[in-house]
Design a protein around this motif. Structure first.
Motif, mmCIF file in Angstrom:
data_model
loop_
_atom_site.group_PDB
_atom_site.id
_atom_site.type_symbol
_atom_site.label_atom_id
_atom_site.label_comp_id
_atom_site.label_asym_id
_atom_site.label_seq_id
_atom_site.Cartn_x
_atom_site.Cartn_y
_atom_site.Cartn_z
ATOM 1 N N VAL A 66 0.670 -1.178 -0.302
ATOM 2 C CA VAL A 66 0.202 0.157 -0.036
ATOM 3 C C VAL A 66 0.523 1.671 -0.427
ATOM 4 O O VAL A 66 0.759 1.860 -0.325
ATOM 5 C CB VAL A 66 -0.917 -0.383 1.237
ATOM 6 C CG1 VAL A 66 -1.863 1.460 1.241
ATOM 7 C CG2 VAL A 66 -1.958 -1.639 1.341
ATOM 8 N N LEU A 67 1.929 1.428 0.775
ATOM 9 C CA LEU A 67 2.935 2.442 0.879
ATOM 10 C C LEU A 67 3.491 2.054 -0.715
ATOM 11 O O LEU A 67 3.515 3.570 -0.953
ATOM 12 C CB LEU A 67 3.637 2.221 1.720
ATOM 13 C CG LEU A 67 4.523 3.103 1.619
ATOM 14 C CD1 LEU A 67 4.539 4.454 2.245
ATOM 15 C CD2 LEU A 67 6.096 2.675 3.243
ATOM 16 N N SER A 68 3.771 1.628 -0.809
ATOM 17 C CA SER A 68 4.475 1.317 -2.682
ATOM 18 C C SER A 68 3.377 2.112 -3.835
ATOM 19 O O SER A 68 3.744 3.072 -4.605
ATOM 20 C CB SER A 68 5.013 0.389 -3.342
ATOM 21 O OG SER A 68 5.948 0.047 -1.980
ATOM 22 N N MET A 69 2.643 2.286 -3.367
ATOM 23 C CA MET A 69 1.499 2.166 -4.170
ATOM 24 C C MET A 69 1.025 3.786 -4.036
ATOM 25 O O MET A 69 1.390 5.126 -5.175
ATOM 26 C CB MET A 69 0.028 1.853 -3.935
ATOM 27 C CG MET A 69 0.010 0.452 -4.675
ATOM 28 S SD MET A 69 -2.203 -0.782 -4.550
ATOM 29 C CE MET A 69 -1.758 -1.969 -4.741
ATOM 30 N N GLY A 70 1.216 3.779 -2.885
ATOM 31 C CA GLY A 70 1.474 5.808 -2.682
ATOM 32 C C GLY A 70 2.058 6.826 -3.048
ATOM 33 O O GLY A 70 2.197 7.677 -3.807
ATOM 34 N N LEU A 71 3.479 5.532 -3.162
ATOM 35 C CA LEU A 71 4.799 6.660 -3.959
ATOM 36 C C LEU A 71 4.362 6.333 -4.841
ATOM 37 O O LEU A 71 4.694 7.862 -6.004
ATOM 38 C CB LEU A 71 5.799 5.691 -3.254
ATOM 39 C CG LEU A 71 5.883 6.259 -2.036
ATOM 40 C CD1 LEU A 71 7.748 4.580 -1.170
ATOM 41 C CD2 LEU A 71 6.697 6.715 -1.697
#
Length: 273
Positions: free
Chosen positions: A214-219
């Protein structure tokens, strides 16, 4: 003559052809992998081949979308295993999982590397094509071995294909020099077919993996929409992914060495009078 039952002429669907909830998630995995190839083609490769002068923004959005779709495929791959353990899975669940993983974590990242070799300024197309083939074959061998080799519970042999695919894509997005990029990609391909043990994502590890996705998607979204420091955030996330890909084998190797030493000590202690 007695009347025939109404159900005599109807054949029930064989059990092997009935899709379970886990199988539906697995098909979502395959769909995400195919759409990642689609966005890589239409948003990056075709504008480059047609000489579209306004393709920079489109390429960034398409690259981010393609990688986000691979991340979504990883979520489907994580969830279908959890659902299959909680509920039932169909007899063809394992085959569906391998075929879907081949699309999302074999074909899609290999194609991403191939297109990178065609559009990057310092890349060499034929050498990049060779690197893409190595990635694809590594995933094929990794999945085939997974179907044949029985490992102890809770462990994988070789880097799991979703983790390997995301690490390969992270290497490309870091925009390192071509030689360094190619060597790093070949190193990840070797880890996928190696005998290094990796823990299966269960319990807290599964939650941590999902949070990281999920964090990677935000980045990626921040980078795609040219947010302030979006490029720096993306490179930081990609670098962390690469560091994890390098550090986990070191921990696994250190644990195997410690276990070997402990076994030798126990054997020597048992031999003493």
């Amino acid at each position: 003559m007695p009347e025939a039952d109404e159900g005599d002429g109807e054949e029930e669907m064989p059990l092997s052809l009935r899709l379970s909830i886990a199988d539906t998630l697995t098909l979502g995995n395959a769909t995400c992998g195919f759409m990642a190839v689609y966005f890589t083609t239409t948003g990056i490769l075709i504008p480059h081949l047609t000489g579209n002068d306004e393709s920079t923004g489109m390429a960034r959005h398409s690259a981010a979308t393609a990688v986000i779709l691979m991340l979504c495929a990883a979520v489907f791959d994580l969830c279908d295993g959890l659902v299959a353990r909680k509920l039932r899975s169909s007899p063809m669940g394992a085959e569906l999982d391998n075929l879907s993983d081949l699309i999302s974590f074999g074909l899609a990242p290999a194609y991403f590397v191939l297109v990178y070799g065609m559009v990057a300024d310092d890349a060499h197309q034929r050498v990049a094509a060779l690197g893409a083939i190595v990635v694809l074959l590594a995933v094929v061998l990794r999945l085939a071995r997974f179907s044949c080799v029985t490992m102890k519970d809770g462990m994988f042999q070789g880097m799991p294909s979703p983790f390997g695919a995301l690490t390969v894509v992270s290497i490309v997005l870091l925009e390192l020099p071509f030689v360094a990029t190619l060597l790093a990609i070949l190193g990840i391909a070797w880890l996928m077919v190696s005998r290094v043990e990796y823990p299966k994502p269960r319990g807290r590890l599964a939650v941590a993996m999902l949070s990281w996705i999920v964090l990677s998607m935000g980045l990626l979204a921040a980078w795609a929409f040219d947010a302030p420091s979006g490029q720096l955030l993306l490179q930081t996330g990609c670098a962390l992914q690469l560091v994890m890909g390098a550090v986990i084998p070191l921990f696994a190797t250190a644990r195997r060495v410690n276990n070997f030493r402990d076994n030798r000590r126990e054997a020597r202690a048992a031999q003493l009078p």
